[in-house]
Design a protein around this motif. Structure first.
Motif, PDB file in Angstrom:
ATOM      1  N   ALA A 265      62.193  52.458  14.256  1.00 21.04           N
ATOM      2  CA  ALA A 265      60.974  52.366  13.446  1.00 21.04           C
ATOM      3  C   ALA A 265      61.119  53.275  12.234  1.00 21.04           C
ATOM      4  O   ALA A 265      61.306  54.486  12.380  1.00 21.04           O
ATOM      5  CB  ALA A 265      59.748  52.765  14.257  1.00 21.04           C
ATOM      6  N   ASP A 266      61.061  52.675  11.050  1.00 22.53           N
ATOM      7  CA  ASP A 266      61.095  53.443   9.803  1.00 22.53           C
ATOM      8  C   ASP A 266      59.658  53.824   9.463  1.00 22.53           C
ATOM      9  O   ASP A 266      58.891  53.029   8.936  1.00 22.53           O
ATOM     10  CB  ASP A 266      61.717  52.602   8.690  1.00 22.53           C
ATOM     11  CG  ASP A 266      61.798  53.341   7.359  1.00 22.53           C
ATOM     12  OD1 ASP A 266      61.099  54.365   7.189  1.00 22.53           O
ATOM     13  OD2 ASP A 266      62.520  52.887   6.458  1.00 22.53           O
ATOM     14  N   GLU A 267      59.302  55.068   9.783  1.00 18.09           N
ATOM     15  CA  GLU A 267      57.950  55.565   9.509  1.00 18.09           C
ATOM     16  C   GLU A 267      57.960  56.568   8.358  1.00 18.09           C
ATOM     17  O   GLU A 267      57.141  57.484   8.301  1.00 18.09           O
ATOM     18  CB  GLU A 267      57.336  56.174  10.773  1.00 18.09           C
ATOM     19  CG  GLU A 267      57.046  55.159  11.866  1.00 18.09           C
ATOM     20  CD  GLU A 267      55.600  55.185  12.335  1.00 18.09           C
ATOM     21  OE1 GLU A 267      54.714  55.578  11.538  1.00 18.09           O
ATOM     22  OE2 GLU A 267      55.365  54.815  13.503  1.00 18.09           O
ATOM     23  N   VAL A 268      58.891  56.374   7.434  1.00 17.33           N
ATOM     24  CA  VAL A 268      58.964  57.268   6.285  1.00 17.33           C
ATOM     25  C   VAL A 268      57.650  57.269   5.515  1.00 17.33           C
ATOM     26  O   VAL A 268      57.144  58.324   5.120  1.00 17.33           O
ATOM     27  CB  VAL A 268      60.147  56.881   5.379  1.00 17.33           C
ATOM     28  CG1 VAL A 268      60.068  57.601   4.042  1.00 17.33           C
ATOM     29  CG2 VAL A 268      61.467  57.206   6.070  1.00 17.33           C
ATOM     30  N   GLN A 269      57.065  56.087   5.289  1.00 16.39           N
ATOM     31  CA  GLN A 269      55.800  56.020   4.550  1.00 16.39           C
ATOM     32  C   GLN A 269      54.577  56.011   5.453  1.00 16.39           C
ATOM     33  O   GLN A 269      53.532  56.525   5.084  1.00 16.39           O
ATOM     34  CB  GLN A 269      55.788  54.779   3.642  1.00 16.39           C
ATOM     35  CG  GLN A 269      54.616  54.744   2.684  1.00 16.39           C
ATOM     36  CD  GLN A 269      54.807  53.811   1.503  1.00 16.39           C
ATOM     37  OE1 GLN A 269      53.849  53.479   0.821  1.00 16.39           O
ATOM     38  NE2 GLN A 269      56.035  53.403   1.227  1.00 16.39           N
ATOM     39  N   THR A 270      54.702  55.466   6.658  1.00 15.23           N
ATOM     40  CA  THR A 270      53.538  55.325   7.538  1.00 15.23           C
ATOM     41  C   THR A 270      53.269  56.559   8.386  1.00 15.23           C
ATOM     42  O   THR A 270      52.195  56.667   8.985  1.00 15.23           O
ATOM     43  CB  THR A 270      53.734  54.125   8.478  1.00 15.23           C
ATOM     44  OG1 THR A 270      54.969  54.290   9.200  1.00 15.23           O
ATOM     45  CG2 THR A 270      53.775  52.825   7.713  1.00 15.23           C
ATOM     46  N   GLY A 271      54.223  57.472   8.458  1.00 17.56           N
ATOM     47  CA  GLY A 271      54.095  58.589   9.388  1.00 17.56           C
ATOM     48  C   GLY A 271      53.144  59.682   8.946  1.00 17.56           C
ATOM     49  O   GLY A 271      52.712  59.742   7.801  1.00 17.56           O
ATOM     50  N   PHE A 272      52.802  60.537   9.896  1.00 26.54           N
ATOM     51  CA  PHE A 272      52.015  61.746   9.673  1.00 26.54           C
ATOM     52  C   PHE A 272      50.585  61.451   9.211  1.00 26.54           C
ATOM     53  O   PHE A 272      50.181  61.798   8.099  1.00 26.54           O
ATOM     54  CB  PHE A 272      52.744  62.707   8.741  1.00 26.54           C
ATOM     55  CG  PHE A 272      54.035  63.178   9.326  1.00 26.54           C
ATOM     56  CD1 PHE A 272      54.057  64.142  10.324  1.00 26.54           C
ATOM     57  CD2 PHE A 272      55.232  62.605   8.944  1.00 26.54           C
ATOM     58  CE1 PHE A 272      55.240  64.537  10.912  1.00 26.54           C
ATOM     59  CE2 PHE A 272      56.431  62.990   9.525  1.00 26.54           C
ATOM     60  CZ  PHE A 272      56.430  63.970  10.506  1.00 26.54           C
ATOM     61  N   ALA A 273      49.853  60.794  10.100  1.00 28.81           N
ATOM     62  CA  ALA A 273      48.402  60.569   9.980  1.00 28.81           C
ATOM     63  C   ALA A 273      48.026  59.543   8.926  1.00 28.81           C
ATOM     64  O   ALA A 273      46.846  59.227   8.782  1.00 28.81           O
ATOM     65  CB  ALA A 273      47.655  61.886   9.727  1.00 28.81           C
ATOM     66  N   ARG A 274      48.982  59.009   8.207  1.00 30.96           N
ATOM     67  CA  ARG A 274      48.659  58.123   7.089  1.00 30.96           C
ATOM     68  C   ARG A 274      47.836  56.913   7.525  1.00 30.96           C
ATOM     69  O   ARG A 274      46.929  56.486   6.823  1.00 30.96           O
ATOM     70  CB  ARG A 274      49.971  57.681   6.423  1.00 30.96           C
ATOM     71  CG  ARG A 274      49.861  56.656   5.317  1.00 30.96           C
ATOM     72  CD  ARG A 274      48.914  57.033   4.209  1.00 30.96           C
ATOM     73  NE  ARG A 274      49.260  58.235   3.485  1.00 30.96           N
ATOM     74  CZ  ARG A 274      48.516  58.742   2.504  1.00 30.96           C
ATOM     75  NH1 ARG A 274      47.393  58.130   2.134  1.00 30.96           N
ATOM     76  NH2 ARG A 274      48.869  59.851   1.891  1.00 30.96           N
ATOM     77  N   THR A 275      48.145  56.328   8.683  1.00 29.54           N
ATOM     78  CA  THR A 275      47.493  55.086   9.099  1.00 29.54           C
ATOM     79  C   THR A 275      46.314  55.296  10.038  1.00 29.54           C
ATOM     80  O   THR A 275      45.791  54.335  10.597  1.00 29.54           O
ATOM     81  CB  THR A 275      48.507  54.142   9.769  1.00 29.54           C
ATOM     82  OG1 THR A 275      48.990  54.767  10.967  1.00 29.54           O
ATOM     83  CG2 THR A 275      49.666  53.825   8.838  1.00 29.54           C
ATOM     84  N   GLY A 276      45.881  56.534  10.206  1.00 30.50           N
ATOM     85  CA  GLY A 276      44.782  56.819  11.120  1.00 30.50           C
ATOM     86  C   GLY A 276      45.244  57.249  12.495  1.00 30.50           C
ATOM     87  O   GLY A 276      44.430  57.587  13.358  1.00 30.50           O
ATOM     88  N   ALA A 277      46.542  57.239  12.719  1.00 33.04           N
ATOM     89  CA  ALA A 277      47.184  57.822  13.896  1.00 33.04           C
ATOM     90  C   ALA A 277      48.329  58.671  13.376  1.00 33.04           C
ATOM     91  O   ALA A 277      48.753  58.521  12.226  1.00 33.04           O
ATOM     92  CB  ALA A 277      47.698  56.739  14.839  1.00 33.04           C
ATOM     93  N   MET A 278      48.834  59.565  14.206  1.00 35.52           N
ATOM     94  CA  MET A 278      49.925  60.390  13.697  1.00 35.52           C
ATOM     95  C   MET A 278      51.106  59.530  13.249  1.00 35.52           C
ATOM     96  O   MET A 278      51.738  59.800  12.220  1.00 35.52           O
ATOM     97  CB  MET A 278      50.378  61.391  14.761  1.00 35.52           C
ATOM     98  CG  MET A 278      51.360  62.425  14.236  1.00 35.52           C
ATOM     99  SD  MET A 278      50.708  63.492  12.930  1.00 35.52           S
ATOM    100  CE  MET A 278      49.853  64.718  13.923  1.00 35.52           C
TER     101      MET A 278
END
Length: 450
Positions: A265-278
């Motif tokens: 899973a590439d969470e470079v942009q989605t990671g760290f609370a960005r989407t409403g979850a960590m």
């Protein structure tokens, strides 16, 4: 650029949280810097907002002419905790006074280990994990592929339509969009294959249907026994903030498990609370074997990571992973401070609240204007896709015109999408509701004027 008679404000949350236009954008001092840029900086390094930034914090960026722009981009999802967050600033100041570099591979230090421990704890997955730290998202993705190939003894890697994974040679091969990322830069790395993505607005398929289509292509064109890894952004970023249909990612994970394939899973942009979850994976109920992170991880300092199952992470021989600057001590200190903010200042809930505002306002625009073809996203990662209302074809010119007008009116927004017809919203989670609403007012006005 001359600093005569200019007072440079201190950045951070103490900046006045207001949209303020003192000059036209770009103002004379920004124009001066941009002229210097054109002479000194390679032409391939572009820019979105024609300003000379001198300070930022909360939800604003201030330029050299005294203009204060509402920031709906966060430096492409990097300053999620807010620019110059006091905890990050304090941690960096302390770390830089201790030492700036030893190279972790030469003389290890505690902050690197502490970041790895935090990532092992925070990332999805109820199994033993390990991490390795790097500098950029692309570097993390490259290393995740290396690890998966070493672990499986296979070579093929599957990426998806509309994917963006970076600008290095391997990650350009993984990225789907030719311009501006790949055109003229080949040849690219071998054994990279592309599968169709779930794109509900355009394909009309359910998640299981879209997964069946992708898996059939993988099995027929590559063969399951040859696949080292399936690599995917849980919500695609540069590709257009495409949220896959429910069940798509879950079916891919199940197929990977059944066939000994590493799911990355590439969470470079989605990671760290960005989407409403960590992490975005949590919202889909999946546990990746490996996860790549960067951008929001360190409050603006360059740091990235690969985290995953301990037995997969340990596949590499000693010395096979690393890099001179990977896990720099100053960036690690910033990351520990940022993680403290994410965990203890309610930023995931804040992102969810921001998402409600964004989706509400954009759905209002969509109801009033058929050129807004789709509104999608989760948390503070939301986008609007602009189309010809008669044909449904992408309207990149409209998206570009809206974005340029917003910047001229003091609101930084970013376009994206394979077809260039999407405006994405990535505000820092430190932005206040009133400033966010004012920024969306300008988006609505720019749309109505066209």
């Amino acid at each position: 650029m001359s600093n005569a008679a200019v007072t440079i404000p201190v950045g951070g949350p103490s900046l006045p949280q207001e949209r303020r236009l003192v000059t036209a954008i770009p103002g004379p001092r920004s124009q001066e810097l941009l002229e210097r840029k054109s002479t000194a900086v390679a032409a391939g390094v572009g820019h979105t907002a024609p300003i000379a930034a001198v300070a930022a914090g909360g939800g604003v960026v201030v330029d050299a002419d005294g203009n204060s722009l509402i920031d709906l981009g966060s430096g492409i999802a990097v300053t999620t905790v807010g620019n110059a967050h006091p905890k990050v600033v304090e941690a960096v100041q302390h770390a830089v006074a201790q030492f700036t570099h030893t190279c972790f591979m030469v003389s290890p230090y505690e902050s690197y280990v502490a970041v790895a421990e935090a990532l092992n704890r925070l990332t999805p997955g109820s199994f033993a994990k390990k991490s390795a730290l790097f500098n950029s998202g692309a570097e993390a993705v490259e290393n995740a592929v290396k690890i998966a190939r070493k672990h499986t003894g296979r070579q093929a890697v599957v990426a998806f339509d509309h994917a963006y994974h970076g600008r290095t040679n391997l990650t350009m091969a993984l990225t789907a969009k030719a311009m501006p990322y790949k055109s003229g830069f080949g040849p690219f790395a071998a054994e990279v294959y592309r599968a169709p993505m779930s794109y509900p607005y355009r394909d009309g398929l359910t998640g299981p249907e879209a997964a069946e289509r992708a898996i059939a292509m993988i099995e027929k064109q590559i063969g399951a026994d040859n696949v080292a890894a399936v690599l995917i952004e849980p919500i695609q970023g540069e590709g257009g903030f495409i949220v896959p249909a429910d069940g798509f990612l879950n079916a891919l994970v199940d197929w990977c498990r059944a066939n000994g394939v590493v799911f990355i899973a590439d969470e470079v942009q989605t990671g760290f609370a960005r989407t409403g979850a960590m992490f975005a994976c949590e919202g889909f109920g999946i546990e990746p074997d490996l996860i790549t992170t960067a951008k929001g991880i360190a409050g603006g300092l360059p740091l990235s990571a690969v985290t995953g199952r301990a037995e997969i992470m340990d596949a590499s021989h000693s010395g096979g992973l690393g890099g001179t600057y990977g896990g720099n001590p100053i960036a690690c200190a910033a990351a520990l401070a940022a993680i403290d903010v994410f965990e203890n200042e309610g930023l995931a809930a804040r992102a969810a609240h921001i998402g409600e505002i964004l989706l509400g306002r954009l759905h209002e625009m969509q109801a009033a204007d058929p050129r807004v073809g789709d509104v999608r996203g989760r948390g503070a990662m939301v986008a609007a896709e602009f189309v010809d209302p008669t044909t449904g074809e992408p309207d990149a010119a409209l998206a570009s015109a809206i974005a340029k007008e917003c910047i001229a009116q003091g609101v930084i927004v970013l376009t994206c999408g394979t077809y260039g017809n999407v405006i994405r919203f990535l505000p820092p989670l430190s932005i206040d509701d009133a400033l966010l609403s004012e920024g969306l007012d300008q988006v609505a006005a720019a749309l109505a004027a066209r």
